[in-house]
Write an enzyme that holds these catalytic residues in place. Sequence first.
Site, PDB file in Angstrom:
ATOM      1  N   GLY A  49     -17.688  -8.091  25.383  1.00  0.00           N
ATOM      2  CA  GLY A  49     -17.397  -7.090  24.439  1.00  0.00           C
ATOM      3  C   GLY A  49     -15.647  -6.569  25.195  1.00  0.00           C
ATOM      4  O   GLY A  49     -15.329  -5.556  25.399  1.00  0.00           O
ATOM      5  N   LYS A  57      -9.238 -12.399  28.083  1.00  0.00           N
ATOM      6  CA  LYS A  57     -10.088 -11.243  28.520  1.00  0.00           C
ATOM      7  C   LYS A  57      -9.118  -9.992  29.253  1.00  0.00           C
ATOM      8  O   LYS A  57      -8.575  -9.883  29.245  1.00  0.00           O
ATOM      9  CB  LYS A  57     -10.619 -12.232  29.923  1.00  0.00           C
ATOM     10  CG  LYS A  57     -11.255 -10.861  31.122  1.00  0.00           C
ATOM     11  CD  LYS A  57     -12.555 -12.295  31.731  1.00  0.00           C
ATOM     12  CE  LYS A  57     -12.936 -11.483  32.869  1.00  0.00           C
ATOM     13  NZ  LYS A  57     -13.653 -12.194  34.034  1.00  0.00           N
ATOM     14  N   ASP A  99     -25.018 -15.386  31.332  1.00  0.00           N
ATOM     15  CA  ASP A  99     -24.232 -15.388  30.937  1.00  0.00           C
ATOM     16  C   ASP A  99     -22.897 -16.018  31.472  1.00  0.00           C
ATOM     17  O   ASP A  99     -21.489 -15.906  30.933  1.00  0.00           O
ATOM     18  CB  ASP A  99     -24.309 -13.826  30.369  1.00  0.00           C
ATOM     19  CG  ASP A  99     -24.742 -12.794  31.233  1.00  0.00           C
ATOM     20  OD1 ASP A  99     -24.758 -13.296  32.002  1.00  0.00           O
ATOM     21  OD2 ASP A  99     -22.905 -12.232  31.447  1.00  0.00           O
ATOM     22  N   ASP A 123     -15.733 -17.230  35.373  1.00  0.00           N
ATOM     23  CA  ASP A 123     -15.583 -15.606  35.658  1.00  0.00           C
ATOM     24  C   ASP A 123     -15.892 -15.289  36.734  1.00  0.00           C
ATOM     25  O   ASP A 123     -16.064 -15.382  37.532  1.00  0.00           O
ATOM     26  CB  ASP A 123     -16.727 -15.875  34.577  1.00  0.00           C
ATOM     27  CG  ASP A 123     -17.052 -14.058  35.509  1.00  0.00           C
ATOM     28  OD1 ASP A 123     -16.468 -12.889  35.014  1.00  0.00           O
ATOM     29  OD2 ASP A 123     -17.855 -13.234  33.880  1.00  0.00           O
TER      30      ASP A 123
HETATM   31  N1  LIG Z   1     -13.939  -3.109  30.471  1.00  0.00           N
HETATM   32  C1  LIG Z   1     -15.412  -4.108  29.847  1.00  0.00           C
HETATM   33  N2  LIG Z   1     -15.366  -3.538  28.039  1.00  0.00           N
HETATM   34  C2  LIG Z   1     -16.492  -4.224  27.518  1.00  0.00           C
HETATM   35  N3  LIG Z   1     -17.358  -4.971  27.803  1.00  0.00           N
HETATM   36  C3  LIG Z   1     -17.027  -5.842  29.509  1.00  0.00           C
HETATM   37  C4  LIG Z   1     -16.475  -4.830  30.383  1.00  0.00           C
HETATM   38  N4  LIG Z   1     -16.621  -5.437  31.135  1.00  0.00           N
HETATM   39  C5  LIG Z   1     -17.744  -6.561  30.954  1.00  0.00           C
HETATM   40  N5  LIG Z   1     -17.977  -6.264  29.727  1.00  0.00           N
HETATM   41  C6  LIG Z   1     -18.686  -6.664  29.123  1.00  0.00           C
HETATM   42  O1  LIG Z   1     -20.576  -6.672  29.926  1.00  0.00           O
HETATM   43  C7  LIG Z   1     -21.219  -8.258  30.177  1.00  0.00           C
HETATM   44  C8  LIG Z   1     -20.811  -9.196  31.896  1.00  0.00           C
HETATM   45  O2  LIG Z   1     -19.756  -9.066  31.863  1.00  0.00           O
HETATM   46  P1  LIG Z   1     -18.686  -9.928  32.805  1.00  0.00           P
HETATM   47  O3  LIG Z   1     -17.686  -9.258  34.453  1.00  0.00           O
HETATM   48  O4  LIG Z   1     -20.400 -11.001  33.510  1.00  0.00           O
HETATM   49  O5  LIG Z   1     -18.456 -11.107  31.644  1.00  0.00           O
HETATM   50  P2  LIG Z   1     -17.164 -10.607  31.742  1.00  0.00           P
HETATM   51  O6  LIG Z   1     -16.041 -10.894  32.796  1.00  0.00           O
HETATM   52  O7  LIG Z   1     -16.190  -9.510  30.929  1.00  0.00           O
HETATM   53  O8  LIG Z   1     -16.551 -12.320  31.037  1.00  0.00           O
HETATM   54  P3  LIG Z   1     -15.850 -13.366  31.454  1.00  0.00           P
HETATM   55  O9  LIG Z   1     -17.731 -14.184  31.523  1.00  0.00           O
HETATM   56  O10 LIG Z   1     -15.674 -14.229  29.790  1.00  0.00           O
HETATM   57  O11 LIG Z   1     -14.955 -14.015  32.365  1.00  0.00           O
HETATM   58  C9  LIG Z   1     -20.433  -9.316  29.026  1.00  0.00           C
HETATM   59  O12 LIG Z   1     -21.037  -8.878  27.729  1.00  0.00           O
HETATM   60  C10 LIG Z   1     -18.658  -8.517  29.103  1.00  0.00           C
HETATM   61  O13 LIG Z   1     -18.498  -8.416  27.483  1.00  0.00           O
HETATM   62 MG   LIG Z   2     -18.906 -12.583  32.710  1.00  0.00          MG
END
Ligand SMILES: Nc1ncnc2c1ncn2[C@@H]1O[C@H](COP(=O)(O)OP(=O)(O)OP(=O)(O)O)[C@@H](O)[C@H]1O
Ligand SMILES: [Mg+2]
Length: 474
Positions: free
Chosen positions: A91, A112, A254, A264
């Site tokens: 996202g 990211k 995830d 992450d």
């Molecule tokens: N600011 C944001 N905008 C859009 N989607 C987000 C945002 N923050 C988190 N998400 C989405 O929420 C979900 C959980 O987020 P999480 O923090 O685990 O992953 P992430 O830190 O965004 O990415 P990654 O797992 O690749 O490090 C994921 O689908 C992520 O893409």
């Molecule tokens: Mg994540």
Amino acid sequence: MANPFLFLEYEPAFEALGRDYYDEVVAAEFPLHILRFRNDQILTQLGLDPQTVTDDHFIEAFGKFESVRPALAMCYHGYQFGEYNPQLGDGRGFLYGQVRGIDGELYDFGTKGTGQTPYSRNADGRLTLKGGVREVIAAEALHRMGVRTSRTLSLVETGEKLYRSDEPSPTRSAAMVRFSRSHIRFGTFERLHYFGRADLITKLLDHVIEYYYPHFKTESDRYALFYGELVKRVATLVAQWMAAGFCHGVLNTDNMSITGESFDYGPYAFIPTYNPRFTAAYFDSSGLYCYANQPWVCKGNLERLQQPLKMVIDAEALESGLDLFDHQFRETYRQLMINKLGFGQLPLAEAEELLKLTINLLKNNDLGYHDFFSLLTQEFCADWQDNFSQICKTEGLPKFEGWRKLYLESWQQLYHHYLQTLSPQQLDEMKARLKRYNPTVVPLRPQIEAVWEPIFVEDNWEPFYSLLKRIKTE
Ligand SMILES: Nc1ncnc2c1ncn2[C@@H]1O[C@H](COP(=O)(O)OP(=O)(O)OP(=O)(O)O)[C@@H](O)[C@H]1O
Ligand SMILES: [Mg+2]
């Protein structure tokens, strides 16, 4: 000079799987691009000479996202705090490209904070600068501690104002590029099960085995073998976290890599003291992902992964694969802790006894987890062989009184007992081992805040660079 990042031999491995697994997206355009971090060690791993790669090259490729391949928002679901969430996926990031390292392995450049995608829901697709800084620090520190982790290739400040409930807002924005073995997650398989697509699970399994478990490629039971090895890799990883005193914080499926690599780094923390209930994420109100729960949570996630895999792998084979977890975890954790105490090998019963007494000592005192090992490393001396009461008898330790003193004394006695069996040369090796397994600098939360504060207040990045240098060299 031409930008070397645009002339790498990108291998469209994930792209070749087709549109069932990703959406093509476009990176956001940002008002500002300031390169805040570049990881030259990774350039070397890619066969690039850091001298020939300029900051502008980084900005073009990883700030403005000029590219020779389409950007792919990868699709995945996941169990978050035990609840299935079918509304996940990249996202705020995408797969920028895949390249071979000089070791012959395939690596991902994953972004990211690079803008919205079909999976952003109502969120902004952004990453805060502080979040980026924290992720750089975590990955570098874990790497130094021998943990199999993703690294950060670059961090570019992007000049937007973001609003977050967990940071004073507006707060600054950044785009990060992560270098990892793969961004295929347990949740990538879970999504395909959700849609009832055994065919796509098989195709993805073949892909995973081809690129990340190629030694099983020609085996008839390669799917079961893959699962068994994944179980062992994850058990090893969680043992590495536990020994490193690391609490990941958000062990949703995830955030679990199909290669068994750590990645992450959101609300993570290194534990200040040995407190099994230490919880890193402020939103983890029940403490589900606390420090001591990590082994069984990871095992539980591996068990959950059986649900999609059962569509194409025999259930019994999966069960026997999972049975490998406990032994692998226990062996690896014990050995790493013995190494942190300076020993190479100890007979099983002796190692278990020393580990038990060490944990007792750490758990029942205000002793910092990392302080203890750091002190042991600094003060270790051959004279300890002559007098057990000298062992870690230092101003640096808090006062041990009453029953707490008993924990220290029984630990000292046993440590002394094992030291007695060692030759002078083995004592020298012990000193070197203590240094290797116990870094001087472990970025606890206050240290990370101390690095962030000058960035926040006066845009002073020196403490950040100096922390990274110390993590790497001390
Ligand atoms: N600011 C944001 N905008 C859009 N989607 C987000 C945002 N923050 C988190 N998400 C989405 O929420 C979900 C959980 O987020 P999480 O923090 O685990 O992953 P992430 O830190 O965004 O990415 P990654 O797992 O690749 O490090 C994921 O689908 C992520 O893409
Ligand atoms: Mg994540």
